[in-house]
Design a protein around this motif. Structure first.
Motif, mmCIF file in Angstrom:
data_model
loop_
_atom_site.group_PDB
_atom_site.id
_atom_site.type_symbol
_atom_site.label_atom_id
_atom_site.label_comp_id
_atom_site.label_asym_id
_atom_site.label_seq_id
_atom_site.Cartn_x
_atom_site.Cartn_y
_atom_site.Cartn_z
ATOM 1 N N ARG B 334 -2.917 3.275 -1.787
ATOM 2 C CA ARG B 334 -2.312 4.321 -2.601
ATOM 3 C C ARG B 334 -1.127 4.851 -1.809
ATOM 4 O O ARG B 334 -1.284 5.211 -0.632
ATOM 5 C CB ARG B 334 -3.351 5.424 -2.785
ATOM 6 N N ASP B 337 5.831 6.075 -3.454
ATOM 7 C CA ASP B 337 6.994 5.203 -3.473
ATOM 8 C C ASP B 337 8.214 6.091 -3.244
ATOM 9 O O ASP B 337 8.563 6.917 -4.100
ATOM 10 C CB ASP B 337 7.057 4.488 -4.835
ATOM 11 N N GLN B 342 7.269 8.272 -7.084
ATOM 12 C CA GLN B 342 5.979 8.170 -7.779
ATOM 13 C C GLN B 342 4.843 7.765 -6.840
ATOM 14 O O GLN B 342 5.084 7.078 -5.857
ATOM 15 C CB GLN B 342 6.072 7.093 -8.859
ATOM 16 N N LYS B 344 1.872 5.375 -6.336
ATOM 17 C CA LYS B 344 1.521 4.065 -6.893
ATOM 18 C C LYS B 344 0.309 3.490 -6.179
ATOM 19 O O LYS B 344 -0.083 3.972 -5.112
ATOM 20 C CB LYS B 344 2.697 3.101 -6.726
#
Ligand code: SF4
Ligand code: SF4
Lengths: 94, 431
Positions: B334, B337, B342, B344
């Motif tokens: 996890r 980004d 975000q 991701k």
């Protein structure tokens, strides 16, 4: 090869005791080796197959198979059709 | 020992690449050197590497000639498996050091390294030279290119069964050996004690230790080396040949939360190197490198980074929050980004944590009369970093290699050059 040699191990045995952990560790390794050898007697197996046959967690099976490979008990064979897992078999020379 | 020399021109503490280079330089100037190494072989961490960046030369091919030159030089005496217990400065060009030589329980001059003893030894414990990926016996030759290439007994794990002694064709096993501590005199000291690796167990959110398909970069280095623990690169969790690997850069570097805010200098490049080697040995594999910044500052480094991209290594600017494991042993990363802002998730079947390097400050308490100063990060303090980088706060004591801060192999060798020339000019000064 071995004539009647002076055994220095007798000297250290008078000074040191072997811990229960060391004894347990030898027993455990021998047990794992026996289990894996038994599993491989039927034919080559991948590590997940060895893990299933011996009921060992797969990471432990990896460790023991690789250690046995290092000492010549096991040899690496072909890779499976999916190119994922190698087959390991008993070293016939042993 | 007969005719034992107790006086040397220089004591070099640490037998890695920096210590060897220092010892060799001094020896070639005709100074007598004692090199003390705590491990069973000289060569440090470099001798355990696969290849080096950015040239992809084989690490062993570079290290082993230097290691044997050091071992063979008549002006160098090497103590492996030994520790410097205390250094006292008695005056200018006058140091006294207590050195403990731990027994190998194997006669160095008799052992041929044939490994017959290993075959009969019933004890198998984790092999520290293979970073625990595989086992080793209680009597063992550390690794095939070790120098000296002779066996040693790990007495703590030995069952005292005597099988090795019986099997040894050279009568080399000797359980009567005892630790030996002696005082030696030196005119100068060079600290080349290197670095420690960050232990990612300290970052539970990454799951190292718990999830078996997460390895450290040093473990991957062993998997890629010719003297590797497996037949090829495999997941330690189940022996699968991985086809989708992730690197997590800056594990334990540039991170205040783990107490190491500085850059480890080598992690970006060694990860890029490993990624290239992985694509060489697993041509079908995908390799993704999660990074914060790629620091490719050295000569040829940026080109090396570009080559990796050209080979198909994927670079994702992302900060890893957490790693979790799926039932099939795959790992879910996890991450934030950084380019899109975000959060991701991505799945990989094996994860390599590119661990940072930490100071090895064990040498601190060894200095008894005058304290050796450290910098804020516990590396040996360079008192005149710009003009005389090998100088420490103690006159006559110099620092070489990563003992003074993170650095790569060429910089360690350069640093050892500086340390040996400082030591040589100190030795040459007339009292
Ligand atoms: S101790 Fe003996 S058996 Fe073991 S490697 Fe040395 S010579 Fe060979
Ligand atoms: S005496 Fe110790 S090192 Fe030698 S074979 Fe037995 S367990 Fe191994």
């Amino acid at each position: 090869m071995a004539g009647e040699k002076q055994r220095t191990v007798k000297v250290i045995k008078e000074k040191r005791t072997i811990s229960d952990e060391v004894k347990a560790n030898i027993k455990h390794y021998n047990k794992m080796k026996k289990l894996i050898k038994e599993a491989l007697k039927e034919g080559p197996k991948t590590i997940p197959e060895i893990a299933r046959a011996t009921e060992l967690p797969a990471h432990e099976a990896t460790y023991y198979v690789m250690s046995m490979r290092k000492y010549g008990d096991v040899v690496t064979g072909e890779i499976d059709d999916m190119d994922e897992y190698f087959y390991y078999h008993l070293n016939q020379k042993n | 020992m007969e005719n034992e020399v107790l006086t040397y021109d220089a004591l070099v503490v640490g037998g890695g690449i920096a210590g060897e280079e220092t010892a060799l330089n001094l020896a070639k100037m005709d100074y007598k050197v004692l090199l003390v190494e705590k491990e069973l072989s000289i060569g440090g961490k470099m001798i355990l590497l696969s290849k080096v960046f950015p040239t992809l030369d084989c690490a062993a091919c570079i290290t082993t000639p230097k290691v044997s030159e050091t071992a063979r030089h008549p002006n160098i005496t090497i103590f492996t498996g030994s520790e410097v217990k205390g250094i006292e400065k008695k005056g200018e060009r006058n140091f006294e050091a207590r050195i403990l030589r731990n027994p190998r329980y194997v006669k160095e001059d008799a052992c041929t390294g044939c490994q017959e003893c290993e075959l009969v030894c019933p004890v198998v414990v984790k092999d520290q030279y293979q970073y625990n990926l595989v086992g080793r016996k209680a009597v063992f030759v550390p690794f095939s290119i070790a120098n000296p290439r002779i066996a040693a007994i790990d007495i703590e794990n030995c069952s005292l069964c005597g099988a090795c002694e019986k099997a040894c064709p050279s009568d080399a096993i000797d359980f009567t050996q005892e630790p030996e501590e002696k005082t030696y005199q030196f005119k100068s000291v060079v600290v080349a004690t290197g670095y420690k690796l960050f232990d990612p167990i300290k970052m539970p959110r990454y799951g190292y230790g718990k999830y078996k398909n997460i390895v450290t970069s040093m473990q991957m280095e062993r998997e890629l080396a010719p003297t590797r623990p497996f037949n090829t690169v495999l997941r330690p969790g189940d022996g699968k040949m991985p086809d989708n690997l992730a690197y997590v850069l800056c594990t334990g570097s540039r991170d205040h939360t783990v107490g190491n805010p500085i850059c480890s200098q080598v992690c970006c490049m060694y990860s890029i190197k490993q990624a290239q080697l992985l694509l060489g040995s697993l041509p079908m594999a995908d390799v993704t490198i999660y990074y914060l910044h790629i620091r490719s500052f050295g000569k040829g480094f940026n080109e090396f980074y570009e080559t990796a991209k050209g080979m198909g290594v994927e670079f994702v600017k992302g900060k890893i929050g957490k790693i979790s494991e799926k039932e099939n042993g795959n790992l879910v990363l996890r991450y934030d980004d950084i380019d899109t802002g975000q959060v991701k998730e991505a799945e990989h079947d094996m994860v390599v944590l590119s661990v940072g390097i930490l100071a090895n400050d064990e040498i601190g308490p060894v200095f008894k009369t005058q304290k050796l100063e450290f910098d804020d990060y516990r590396y040996v303090k360079q008192v005149d970093e710009l003009k005389r980088p090998a100088m420490t706060n103690i006159d006559g004591v110099y620092v070489a290699g990563a003992a003074s801060g993170p650095m790569d192999i060429p910089d360690s060798i350069l640093s050892a050059g500086a340390a040996s020339s400082e030591a040589a000019s100190y030795l040459a000064e007339v009292e």
